[in-house]
Design a protein around this motif. Structure first.
Motif, PDB file in Angstrom:
ATOM      1  N   ASP A   1       3.305  -2.627 -11.450  1.00 26.20           N
ATOM      2  CA  ASP A   1       2.297  -2.459 -10.409  1.00 26.20           C
ATOM      3  C   ASP A   1       1.107  -1.656 -10.926  1.00 26.20           C
ATOM      4  O   ASP A   1      -0.041  -2.009 -10.672  1.00 26.20           O
ATOM      5  CB  ASP A   1       2.898  -1.739  -9.195  1.00 26.20           C
ATOM      6  CG  ASP A   1       3.809  -2.654  -8.396  1.00 26.20           C
ATOM      7  OD1 ASP A   1       3.858  -3.852  -8.716  1.00 26.20           O
ATOM      8  OD2 ASP A   1       4.465  -2.161  -7.479  1.00 26.20           O
TER       9      ASP A   1
ATOM     10  N   GLU B   1      -0.880  -3.762 -13.254  1.00 29.75           N
ATOM     11  CA  GLU B   1      -1.612  -4.791 -12.517  1.00 29.75           C
ATOM     12  C   GLU B   1      -2.849  -4.187 -11.828  1.00 29.75           C
ATOM     13  O   GLU B   1      -3.933  -4.776 -11.836  1.00 29.75           O
ATOM     14  CB  GLU B   1      -0.681  -5.380 -11.460  1.00 29.75           C
ATOM     15  CG  GLU B   1      -0.972  -6.816 -11.107  1.00 29.75           C
ATOM     16  CD  GLU B   1       0.126  -7.373 -10.219  1.00 29.75           C
ATOM     17  OE1 GLU B   1      -0.146  -7.554  -9.036  1.00 29.75           O
ATOM     18  OE2 GLU B   1       1.253  -7.580 -10.717  1.00 29.75           O
ATOM     19  N   LEU B   2      -2.678  -3.010 -11.252  1.00 32.19           N
ATOM     20  CA  LEU B   2      -3.795  -2.344 -10.577  1.00 32.19           C
ATOM     21  C   LEU B   2      -4.904  -1.985 -11.585  1.00 32.19           C
ATOM     22  O   LEU B   2      -6.087  -2.176 -11.307  1.00 32.19           O
ATOM     23  CB  LEU B   2      -3.312  -1.075  -9.862  1.00 32.19           C
ATOM     24  CG  LEU B   2      -2.517  -1.309  -8.573  1.00 32.19           C
ATOM     25  CD1 LEU B   2      -1.834  -0.016  -8.128  1.00 32.19           C
ATOM     26  CD2 LEU B   2      -3.426  -1.831  -7.468  1.00 32.19           C
TER      27      LEU B   2
ATOM     28  N   LEU C   1      -9.454  -0.538  -4.219  1.00 34.08           N
ATOM     29  CA  LEU C   1      -9.564  -0.058  -5.609  1.00 34.08           C
ATOM     30  C   LEU C   1     -10.541  -0.944  -6.380  1.00 34.08           C
ATOM     31  O   LEU C   1     -11.405  -0.442  -7.117  1.00 34.08           O
ATOM     32  CB  LEU C   1      -8.187  -0.077  -6.280  1.00 34.08           C
ATOM     33  CG  LEU C   1      -8.179   0.314  -7.755  1.00 34.08           C
ATOM     34  CD1 LEU C   1      -8.647   1.758  -7.945  1.00 34.08           C
ATOM     35  CD2 LEU C   1      -6.788   0.134  -8.360  1.00 34.08           C
TER      36      LEU C   1
ATOM     37  N   PRO D   1      -5.170  -2.514  -3.184  1.00 37.76           N
ATOM     38  CA  PRO D   1      -5.814  -3.129  -4.352  1.00 37.76           C
ATOM     39  C   PRO D   1      -7.254  -3.569  -4.111  1.00 37.76           C
ATOM     40  O   PRO D   1      -8.101  -3.436  -4.989  1.00 37.76           O
ATOM     41  CB  PRO D   1      -4.906  -4.327  -4.654  1.00 37.76           C
ATOM     42  CG  PRO D   1      -3.575  -3.925  -4.127  1.00 37.76           C
ATOM     43  CD  PRO D   1      -3.844  -3.103  -2.904  1.00 37.76           C
TER      44      PRO D   1
ATOM     45  N   ASP E   1       0.826  -1.198   0.000  1.00 36.48           N
ATOM     46  CA  ASP E   1       0.000   0.000   0.000  1.00 36.48           C
ATOM     47  C   ASP E   1       0.864   1.254   0.000  1.00 36.48           C
ATOM     48  O   ASP E   1       0.375   2.356  -0.165  1.00 36.48           O
ATOM     49  CB  ASP E   1      -0.888   0.023   1.246  1.00 36.48           C
ATOM     50  CG  ASP E   1      -1.982  -1.021   1.137  1.00 36.48           C
ATOM     51  OD1 ASP E   1      -2.029  -1.709   0.119  1.00 36.48           O
ATOM     52  OD2 ASP E   1      -2.762  -1.134   2.085  1.00 36.48           O
TER      53      ASP E   1
ATOM     54  N   TRP F   1       3.250   8.373  -8.146  1.00 37.78           N
ATOM     55  CA  TRP F   1       2.517   7.504  -7.233  1.00 37.78           C
ATOM     56  C   TRP F   1       1.978   8.317  -6.059  1.00 37.78           C
ATOM     57  O   TRP F   1       0.958   7.977  -5.481  1.00 37.78           O
ATOM     58  CB  TRP F   1       3.408   6.368  -6.724  1.00 37.78           C
ATOM     59  CG  TRP F   1       3.590   5.299  -7.735  1.00 37.78           C
ATOM     60  CD1 TRP F   1       4.522   5.273  -8.727  1.00 37.78           C
ATOM     61  CD2 TRP F   1       2.805   4.115  -7.891  1.00 37.78           C
ATOM     62  NE1 TRP F   1       4.361   4.143  -9.489  1.00 37.78           N
ATOM     63  CE2 TRP F   1       3.322   3.404  -8.993  1.00 37.78           C
ATOM     64  CE3 TRP F   1       1.716   3.576  -7.209  1.00 37.78           C
ATOM     65  CZ2 TRP F   1       2.785   2.205  -9.423  1.00 37.78           C
ATOM     66  CZ3 TRP F   1       1.194   2.371  -7.636  1.00 37.78           C
ATOM     67  CH2 TRP F   1       1.722   1.693  -8.740  1.00 37.78           C
TER      68      TRP F   1
ATOM     69  N   THR G   1      -5.274   3.168  -2.639  1.00 42.74           N
ATOM     70  CA  THR G   1      -4.028   2.491  -3.016  1.00 42.74           C
ATOM     71  C   THR G   1      -4.053   0.997  -2.676  1.00 42.74           C
ATOM     72  O   THR G   1      -3.357   0.217  -3.318  1.00 42.74           O
ATOM     73  CB  THR G   1      -2.810   3.144  -2.327  1.00 42.74           C
ATOM     74  OG1 THR G   1      -3.105   3.298  -0.950  1.00 42.74           O
ATOM     75  CG2 THR G   1      -2.480   4.485  -2.953  1.00 42.74           C
TER      76      THR G   1
ATOM     77  N   LEU H   1      -3.014   6.432 -12.540  1.00 43.92           N
ATOM     78  CA  LEU H   1      -2.398   5.141 -12.891  1.00 43.92           C
ATOM     79  C   LEU H   1      -2.088   5.085 -14.384  1.00 43.92           C
ATOM     80  O   LEU H   1      -1.018   4.623 -14.798  1.00 43.92           O
ATOM     81  CB  LEU H   1      -3.335   3.988 -12.504  1.00 43.92           C
ATOM     82  CG  LEU H   1      -3.421   3.636 -11.022  1.00 43.92           C
ATOM     83  CD1 LEU H   1      -4.533   2.609 -10.775  1.00 43.92           C
ATOM     84  CD2 LEU H   1      -2.090   3.087 -10.514  1.00 43.92           C
TER      85      LEU H   1
ATOM     86  N   GLU I   1      -6.735  -5.130 -12.600  1.00 38.10           N
ATOM     87  CA  GLU I   1      -7.669  -5.564 -11.555  1.00 38.10           C
ATOM     88  C   GLU I   1      -8.895  -4.650 -11.536  1.00 38.10           C
ATOM     89  O   GLU I   1     -10.021  -5.107 -11.348  1.00 38.10           O
ATOM     90  CB  GLU I   1      -6.961  -5.574 -10.188  1.00 38.10           C
ATOM     91  CG  GLU I   1      -7.828  -6.086  -9.053  1.00 38.10           C
ATOM     92  CD  GLU I   1      -8.527  -7.405  -9.354  1.00 38.10           C
ATOM     93  OE1 GLU I   1      -9.754  -7.475  -9.119  1.00 38.10           O
ATOM     94  OE2 GLU I   1      -7.878  -8.348  -9.863  1.00 38.10           O
TER      95      GLU I   1
END
Lengths: 104, 154
Positions: free
Chosen positions: B10, B13-14, A25, A22, A3, A12, A20, A98, B17
């Motif tokens: 990462d 991947e996020l 999210l 998963p 996290d 980020w 943050t 992202l 998902e």
């Protein structure tokens, strides 16, 4: 996946701290495409325990991103989650960050 | 500080998902009961007969009762499914949904034309048979589209 965002590359840090994790999210992403969703449906998708889902959803509720409704009593009781307007906006921003990290 | 490559992985991947989670309300659903297609056909046929053959308060009451049956079904189905999808339909499922909407439009127009020319019973029979077949086909096409979405998202 951690996290932590503090040790990552710049960019980020712009991510929403409430999203943050998963699991959180994924929960918000799921609710972004549903009018609302039952506890069991979200739990099945995230493949988490009842207590873990409760913990994650409480964090989202405290951030003002999710509304929780409980109906009925006993075995017939149902808990339903709905994304708030703030939650929808936060998810959209989070996704954009992202994507920008990937240069998309 | 982690490497850029790891950061990218990462983030990817996020997002993946998140994409899976966004699709979940559309593609994660329990099997549709076998009675559903004929029930929809029968409901449509009953509506055609109510609109075509019944006048006055009796007709109005029957139409309202059928509408309430539909509302009750939607409420039950929402509970059965655990959610109700909204927003953008995954691209693999769009052709089936568009075909279904087109078929419903043709059925409604056809049944309406037959009813207005005094053939309400024939219209009802066609709605029962064709409506059942269309819903039966759509359920399978929807499930196949959902399977393609799940395969794409891994």
């Amino acid at each position: 996946m951690s996290d932590e965002t503090t040790t990552r590359a710049p960019g980020w840090a712009e991510l929403d701290p409430a999203l943050t994790a998963p699991k959180r999210l994924a929960a918000v992403a799921l609710l972004s495409r549903a009018g609302n969703a039952d506890f069991a449906f979200v739990r099945e998708h995230l493949q988490v325990s009842d207590s873990d889902l409760s913990k994650q959803m409480t964090a989202l509720q405290q951030a003002g991103y999710v509304d929780t409704t409980k109906t009925g009593r006993g075995r017939g009781a149902t808990t339903t989650f709905k994304l708030t307007r703030a939650g929808r906006a936060a998810y959209r921003r989070h996704r954009e960050v992202l994507q920008s990290l990937l240069g998309e | 500080m982690v490497s850029v490559m790891e950061t990218d992985r990462d983030a990817r991947e996020l997002l993946r998902e998140a994409d899976r989670a966004e699709a979940a309300p559309w593609v994660d659903f329990p099997p549709t009961p076998g009675w559903y297609p004929p029930a929809v056909g029968a409901w449509g046929a009953a509506m055609v007969l109510a609109l075509g053959l019944l006048d006055g308060p009796v007709g109005a009451v029957v139409v309202v009762a059928l509408a309430l049956v539909e509302v009750a079904f939607i409420r039950w189905y929402r509970h059965y499914r655990g959610t109700m999808p909204t927003g953008a339909v995954p691209r693999e499922m769009r052709p089936a949904m568009l075909a279904f909407m087109a078929a419903v439009l043709v059925i409604v127009v056809g049944a309406g034309a037959l009813t207005m020319t005094g053939h309400a019973w024939l219209a009802a029979a066609l709605v029962l048979v064709v409506g059942t077949a269309v819903v039966w086909w759509y359920e399978r096409a929807y499930a196949a589209g959902a399977a393609r979405v799940r395969a794409r998202l891994g």
